[in-house]
Design an enzyme around this catalytic site. Structure first.
Site, PDB file in Angstrom:
ATOM      1  N   ASP A  17       0.871  -1.292  -0.099  1.00 25.29           N
ATOM      2  CA  ASP A  17      -0.155  -0.079  -0.199  1.00 25.29           C
ATOM      3  C   ASP A  17       0.848   1.099   0.032  1.00 25.29           C
ATOM      4  O   ASP A  17       2.080   1.107   0.366  1.00 25.29           O
ATOM      5  CB  ASP A  17      -0.932  -0.026   1.140  1.00 25.29           C
ATOM      6  N   ASP A  19      -0.232   5.301   0.763  1.00 23.43           N
ATOM      7  CA  ASP A  19      -0.370   6.219   1.957  1.00 23.43           C
ATOM      8  C   ASP A  19      -0.602   5.451   3.438  1.00 23.43           C
ATOM      9  O   ASP A  19      -1.345   4.630   3.532  1.00 23.43           O
ATOM     10  CB  ASP A  19      -1.984   6.813   1.505  1.00 23.43           C
ATOM     11  N   ASP A 190      -1.692  -0.869   6.039  1.00 26.63           N
ATOM     12  CA  ASP A 190      -1.796  -0.209   7.084  1.00 26.63           C
ATOM     13  C   ASP A 190      -3.126   0.077   7.989  1.00 26.63           C
ATOM     14  O   ASP A 190      -3.210   0.658   9.074  1.00 26.63           O
ATOM     15  CB  ASP A 190      -1.274   1.460   7.070  1.00 26.63           C
TER      16      ASP A 190
END
Length: 233
Positions: A17, A19, A190
Site C-alpha cells: 500500500d 498512503d 496499514d
C-alpha cells in the site's frame, strides 16, 4: 510477525500500500482539501479529522470532508447534509484534483525504514507491486517524487479496477498482473481495508503500526502480523 519472518520462502511477491504504509501523506491531503474548501467558501478541516477519513479513495475523502464542514453542531438533518455535499461534489472534485496535482508530495515524507525494507524484499527475490486506493494519476508521480517508483513492477491506483480495497478484486487483479498466486503474495498495508481485502483474496497480510486506520487501533485488525517499520520485514 515471527511466522511470516521465519518462512519468507513461501512468498513470490509482495503488494504494498502507499498512503500510511510507505509515505506519510496527511500533509498533502490537508493542504489540497483545505485549498479546495477555500475555493468553495467553506471552513477548513483539521488534519486530525482528515486522518480518520483517509484510506477509502479520494472520492470518499472529499465527500467526508464536505460532510464534516457542512454539518452544524448538533445538527439532526444528516440526509440534508449528505445531499448538499453530493450536490457540491463535482466542483469539489475538480478543485481537489487541481490542487493535489500542484502540491503532490510537497507536504509528505517517506516513513523511516521504507527504502531499506523494499530493498530487502527485492534482495530476497520478491516481485513488488504498489496497490493504493489513491488515483493512479496521483500515485505514480508521488512514487517518482519520493524515489520509490523503481522498486515496483506494477502500480495500480483506486481507479485501475472496477472496485477498490477492501474489495478483494484489486488484489486478485494485481496478483494476476504479477503472475503470482494469492497464497504466495504478501499484502503489506496499514489499515483494515488492506487486511479485509487480503483475507478475501487469500493473501497473507502484515500491517504497519504507524499508518492511518480510520482512527481505530491497528492491532485490533485481523492480520497475520504487525511491524513498526518495513525494515522489520
Amino acid at each position: 510477525m515471527n511466522s511470516i519472518r521465519s518462512d519468507q520462502s513461501r512468498f513470490d511477491a509482495a503488494i504494498v500500500d502507499l498512503d500510511g504504509t510507505m509515505v506519510d501523506t496527511l500533509g498533502d491531503f490537508a493542504e489540497a482539501l483545505n485549498r479546495m474548501l477555500r475555493d468553495l467558501g467553506l471552513p477548513q478541516v483539521p488534519p486530525a479529522a482528515i486522518e480518520r477519513m483517509v484510506g477509502k479513495g479520494s472520492e470518499h475523502l472529499i465527500h467526508s470532508a464536505l460532510v464534516h464542514v457542512m454539518t452544524p453542531a448538533g445538527a439532526a438533518d444528516a440526509a440534508g447534509v449528505q445531499a448538499s455535499a453530493q450536490a457540491l461534489f463535482e466542483r469539489a472534485w475538480e478543485r481537489y484534483q487541481h490542487h493535489y496535482l500542484a502540491i503532490n508530495g510537497q507536504y509528505s515524507a517517506v516513513y523511516p525504514g521504507v527504502v531499506e525494507g523494499l530493498q530487502a524484499l527485492r534482495a530476497r527475490g520478491l516481485r513488488l507491486a504498489c496497490l493504493t486506493n489513491k488515483p493512479t494519476s496521483f500515485a505514480k508521480p508521488l512514487l517518482a517524487a519520493k524515489g520509490l517508483e523503481g522498486f515496483f513492477e506494477q502500480v495500480f491506483g483506486g481507479d485501475a479496477f472496477e472496485r477498490k480495497k477492501p474489495d478483494p478484486l484489486p488484489l486478485l487483479k494485481t496478483c494476476e498482473a504479477l503472475g503470482t498466486a494469492p497464497s504466495r503474495t504478501l499484502m503489506v498495508g496499514d489499515s483494515s481495508n488492506d487486511a479485509r481485502a487480503a483475507r478475501a483474496a487469500g493473501c497473507p497480510v502484515v500491517l504497519v503500526t504507524y499508518g492511518y486506520n480510520h482512527g481505530e487501533p491497528v492491532r485490533g485488525v485481523d492480520a497475520d502480523g504487525f511491524v513498526d517499520s518495513l525494515v522489520d520485514l
